[in-house]
Design a protein around this motif. Structure first.
Motif, PDB file in Angstrom:
ATOM      1  N   VAL A 131      41.928  11.578  30.692  1.00 37.45           N
ATOM      2  CA  VAL A 131      42.845  12.541  31.297  1.00 37.45           C
ATOM      3  C   VAL A 131      43.454  11.878  32.526  1.00 37.45           C
ATOM      4  N   GLU A 132      44.795  11.848  32.568  1.00 41.31           N
ATOM      5  CA  GLU A 132      45.466  11.270  33.742  1.00 41.31           C
ATOM      6  C   GLU A 132      45.471  12.307  34.858  1.00 41.31           C
ATOM      7  N   ASN A 133      45.115  11.910  36.059  1.00 42.91           N
ATOM      8  CA  ASN A 133      45.174  12.833  37.194  1.00 42.91           C
ATOM      9  C   ASN A 133      45.474  12.034  38.449  1.00 42.91           C
ATOM     10  N   ASP A 134      45.698  12.735  39.556  1.00 40.82           N
ATOM     11  CA  ASP A 134      46.052  11.991  40.772  1.00 40.82           C
ATOM     12  C   ASP A 134      44.841  11.817  41.683  1.00 40.82           C
ATOM     13  N   GLY A 135      43.660  11.801  41.119  1.00 41.28           N
ATOM     14  CA  GLY A 135      42.459  11.545  41.903  1.00 41.28           C
ATOM     15  C   GLY A 135      41.769  12.808  42.400  1.00 41.28           C
ATOM     16  N   GLN A 136      42.363  13.987  42.108  1.00 43.23           N
ATOM     17  CA  GLN A 136      41.699  15.237  42.516  1.00 43.23           C
ATOM     18  C   GLN A 136      40.424  15.418  41.692  1.00 43.23           C
ATOM     19  N   PRO A 137      39.450  16.176  42.230  1.00 41.82           N
ATOM     20  CA  PRO A 137      38.212  16.360  41.455  1.00 41.82           C
ATOM     21  C   PRO A 137      38.475  17.065  40.124  1.00 41.82           C
ATOM     22  N   ILE A 138      37.783  16.617  39.106  1.00 39.93           N
ATOM     23  CA  ILE A 138      37.935  17.194  37.765  1.00 39.93           C
ATOM     24  C   ILE A 138      36.602  17.784  37.334  1.00 39.93           C
ATOM     25  N   ALA A 139      36.670  18.967  36.738  1.00 40.76           N
ATOM     26  CA  ALA A 139      35.452  19.550  36.167  1.00 40.76           C
ATOM     27  C   ALA A 139      35.703  19.821  34.692  1.00 40.76           C
ATOM     28  N   THR A 140      34.682  19.606  33.874  1.00 43.96           N
ATOM     29  CA  THR A 140      34.845  19.875  32.443  1.00 43.96           C
ATOM     30  C   THR A 140      33.761  20.834  31.988  1.00 43.96           C
ATOM     31  N   GLU A 141      34.108  21.578  30.953  1.00 42.18           N
ATOM     32  CA  GLU A 141      33.137  22.530  30.415  1.00 42.18           C
ATOM     33  C   GLU A 141      33.356  22.601  28.908  1.00 42.18           C
ATOM     34  N   ILE A 142      32.261  22.595  28.160  1.00 46.91           N
ATOM     35  CA  ILE A 142      32.372  22.674  26.701  1.00 46.91           C
ATOM     36  C   ILE A 142      31.895  24.054  26.252  1.00 46.91           C
ATOM     37  N   PRO A 143      32.785  24.876  25.675  1.00 46.64           N
ATOM     38  CA  PRO A 143      32.380  26.218  25.241  1.00 46.64           C
ATOM     39  C   PRO A 143      31.354  26.166  24.097  1.00 46.64           C
ATOM     40  N   HIS A 144      30.859  27.359  23.730  1.00 49.00           N
ATOM     41  CA  HIS A 144      29.754  27.431  22.767  1.00 49.00           C
ATOM     42  C   HIS A 144      30.063  26.799  21.414  1.00 49.00           C
ATOM     43  N   ASP A 145      31.323  26.900  20.981  1.00 52.03           N
ATOM     44  CA  ASP A 145      31.618  26.365  19.637  1.00 52.03           C
ATOM     45  C   ASP A 145      31.573  24.833  19.597  1.00 52.03           C
ATOM     46  N   ARG A 146      31.572  24.200  20.772  1.00 50.86           N
ATOM     47  CA  ARG A 146      31.474  22.736  20.908  1.00 50.86           C
ATOM     48  C   ARG A 146      32.603  21.987  20.186  1.00 50.86           C
ATOM     49  N   ARG A 147      33.708  22.696  19.916  1.00 51.59           N
ATOM     50  CA  ARG A 147      34.888  22.072  19.306  1.00 51.59           C
ATOM     51  C   ARG A 147      36.017  21.910  20.323  1.00 51.59           C
ATOM     52  N   HIS A 148      35.786  22.368  21.572  1.00 52.16           N
ATOM     53  CA  HIS A 148      36.828  22.310  22.602  1.00 52.16           C
ATOM     54  C   HIS A 148      36.224  21.797  23.889  1.00 52.16           C
ATOM     55  N   ILE A 149      37.102  21.338  24.772  1.00 56.83           N
ATOM     56  CA  ILE A 149      36.651  21.022  26.125  1.00 56.83           C
ATOM     57  C   ILE A 149      37.692  21.585  27.091  1.00 56.83           C
ATOM     58  N   ASN A 150      37.228  22.317  28.111  1.00 54.01           N
ATOM     59  CA  ASN A 150      38.124  22.855  29.137  1.00 54.01           C
ATOM     60  C   ASN A 150      38.097  21.914  30.330  1.00 54.01           C
ATOM     61  N   VAL A 151      39.279  21.523  30.798  1.00 44.71           N
ATOM     62  CA  VAL A 151      39.373  20.576  31.909  1.00 44.71           C
ATOM     63  C   VAL A 151      40.061  21.274  33.079  1.00 44.71           C
ATOM     64  N   THR A 152      39.408  21.284  34.237  1.00 46.96           N
ATOM     65  CA  THR A 152      39.968  21.897  35.445  1.00 46.96           C
ATOM     66  C   THR A 152      40.203  20.806  36.477  1.00 46.96           C
ATOM     67  N   ILE A 153      41.408  20.787  37.034  1.00 45.08           N
ATOM     68  CA  ILE A 153      41.712  19.782  38.057  1.00 45.08           C
ATOM     69  C   ILE A 153      41.903  20.500  39.385  1.00 45.08           C
ATOM     70  N   GLY A 154      41.143  20.093  40.376  1.00 44.59           N
ATOM     71  CA  GLY A 154      41.287  20.645  41.724  1.00 44.59           C
ATOM     72  C   GLY A 154      41.177  22.159  41.754  1.00 44.59           C
ATOM     73  N   ASN A 155      40.304  22.739  40.960  1.00 41.62           N
ATOM     74  CA  ASN A 155      40.049  24.192  40.927  1.00 41.62           C
ATOM     75  C   ASN A 155      41.273  25.023  40.545  1.00 41.62           C
ATOM     76  N   LYS A 156      42.295  24.406  39.975  1.00 39.72           N
ATOM     77  CA  LYS A 156      43.502  25.177  39.663  1.00 39.72           C
ATOM     78  C   LYS A 156      43.797  25.206  38.166  1.00 39.72           C
ATOM     79  N   ARG A 157      44.368  24.107  37.712  1.00 38.93           N
ATOM     80  CA  ARG A 157      44.883  24.138  36.344  1.00 38.93           C
ATOM     81  C   ARG A 157      43.761  23.910  35.336  1.00 38.93           C
TER      82      ARG A 157
END
Ligand SMILES: [Zn+2]
Length: 354
Positions: free
Chosen positions: A18-44
Motif C-alpha cells: 500500500v502506497e502511503n506518505d509515511g502516516q501510521p497504517i493499521a490493518t484489520e482482517i474481518p471474520h471471513d478472512r477474505r478481506h483486509i481493511n486498511v486505515t491510514i492516519g485514523n481517517k481513510r
C-alpha cells in the motif's frame, strides 16, 4: 491510495503493498478472512478483497519508505499443490488451436476491414503443429532420447521414425486444410485465393490491401493470428501481438527451462529474466490477472557475466510484436508502486498468460 498485491498460490502467500506518505497504517482482517481493511492516519479506510482465505495469525507488516507491506499466508485447506513449475507451464496453452476450432463453427475476419477471410464452412481438416519451432524441437528430442534397454530399442526406433515422417516433411497444408501454430495459421495458397492478393513474398487482404501474412519457404500462406479477428461459436476474440513473443518464451521455458532471454528486434535489443511463473496480481480495484510471469527487463545486450549463463537468443521476426510486448511490460511497470518498479538495473513487470 494505491495498492498492489501478488498471490503465489503454489506457496500459499499473498504480498500486499500500500502506497502511503509515511502516516501510521493499521490493518484489520474481518471474520471471513477474505478481506483486509486498511486505515491510514485514523481517517481513510479501504477494504481490499483478498485472493484467498488467509491465516490471521501469520500476518507480517513492515513500512519501507512510502510503501507499507503486508505478508499473509493462505489458510491451509488440506489441499496439496503440485509446486513444480512444469505443472504450471502445462496450463499455458496458445489460443485458436485445433481444440478450440473443432468444437464450433468459426470465422476469421481481417482485423483491418472486417472481411471474412477463413471460415469453417469449406474447411476439411484442422491440424496443430507441435510448436512454432518444431524443427528445433525435433533436434532437441533426438539429442535427448532416454536410455533404452536393448529389448526396447526396436520399438523406440520405429516410433522415432514415425515422428520424423510426420514432422520432418516440408510444411504444406492441403487445399481445405488449416494448420495451426501458436501464433500463425497456415493454409494452401490455392485454397481461397479470392480472399488475398499475393504480392511476391507478402500476403495481403484482398479487400483492404493490408499485409496480413507471408509465404513460407515451402510456398504455404502463413497468416499472423494478430492480423485477424476470430468469431468462434459466436464469441468474438482478438489475438494480442505480444503473444507472439510470449509463446516463444514459453516454448523455451518448457523445452529447456531457460529463464534468461536476449530478445532481438529490427534495431532494439532487450534482456529479460523470467520468474514467478503462475502468480496472480492485482492493481487497486482492477481485475485480477491470473497465471502471470514476473519479468525483469532492461534494454541492451547481455553483460559479460550473463554470456556465461544459460541465455536464449530470440530473434523476433515480427518487430511490431516485440514493440507491443515491450509496451505491455512498460505499461504494467508504470502501474506498480514507484518503489517496486526497479530492482537494481532491472525494470519489474508482469505479463498474464491468459
Ligand atoms: Zn482487410
Amino acid at each position: 491510495m494505491k495498492y498492489f498485491f501478488e498471490y503465489h498460490h503454489w506457496i500459499g502467500a499473498v504480498q500486499l503493498w500500500v502506497e502511503n506518505d509515511g502516516q501510521p497504517i493499521a490493518t484489520e482482517i474481518p471474520h471471513d478472512r477474505r478481506h483486509i481493511n486498511v486505515t491510514i492516519g485514523n481517517k481513510r479506510v479501504i477494504t481490499i478483497n483478498l485472493p484467498c482465505v488467509v491465516d490471521v495469525n501469520t500476518k507480517g507488516e513492515v513500512q519501507r519508505g512510502k510503501l507499507f507491506n503486508v505478508r499473509l499466508n493462505e489458510l491451509k485447506s488440506g489441499k496439496t499443490f503440485d509446486r513444480s513449475s512444469n505443472h504450471i507451464m502445462e496450463k499455458l496453452v496458445a489460443k485458436w488451436m485445433r481444440k478450440d476450432l473443432v468444437k464450433h463453427p468459426f470465422v476469421f475476419y481481417c482485423l483491418d476491414c472486417d472481411t471474412p477471410v477463413i471460415s469453417s464452412i469449406n474447411c476439411k481438416r484442422i491440424r496443430d503443429m507441435p510448436s512454432e519451432f518444431w524443427a528445433d524441437f525435433m533436434d532437441y528430442w533426438h539429442c535427448h532420447k532416454p536410455d533404452m534397454e536393448p529389448h526396447q530399442k526396436g520399438h523406440h526406433v520405429a516410433a522415432s521414425e514415425t515422428l520424423l515422417h510426420r514432422y520432418n516433411n516440408p510444411l504444406n497444408p492441403a487445399v481445405g486444410e488449416i494448420m495451426l501454430s501458436d501464433s500463425f495459421i497456415y493454409i494452401n495458397k490455392d485454397w481461397i485465393p479470392e480472399k488475398f492478393i499475393y504480392d511476391e513474398e507478402l500476403v495481403r487482404s484482398r479487400s483492404c490491401n493490408t499485409v496480413i501474412g507471408s509465404f513460407t519457404k515451402e510456398g504455404s500462406v502463413r497468416i499472423g493470428k494478430w492480423n485477424l479477428r476470430a468469431e468462434i461459436g459466436g464469441f468474438l476474440d482478438v489475438f494480442d501481438p505480444s503473444n507472439y513473443v510470449l509463446y516463444q518464451i514459453y516454448n523455451e521455458l518448457k523445452a529447456h527451462s531457460i529463464r534468461l532471454f536476449h530478445l532481438k528486434g529490427d534495431d532494439k535489443r532487450y534482456i529479460i529474466w523470467v520468474f514467478g511463473i503462475g502468480s496472480c496480481i492485482q492493481f487497486d480495484k482492477s481485475r485480477m490477472l491470473n497465471n502471470c510471469l514476473k519479468i525483469l527487463y532492461r534494454d541492451g545486450k547481455p553483460a559479460e557475466s550473463e554470456k556465461n549463463q544459460n541465455i536464449a537468443e530470440l530473434k523476433v521476426e515480427e518487430n511490431s510484436a516485440l514493440i507491443n510486448f515491450i509496451q505491455h511490460l512498460e505499461s504494467v511497470n508504470r502501474q506498480l508502486p514507484e518503489e517496486l518498479r526497479l530492482l537494481n538495473e532491472w525494470k519489474v513487470s508482469y505479463i498474464s498468460c491468459e
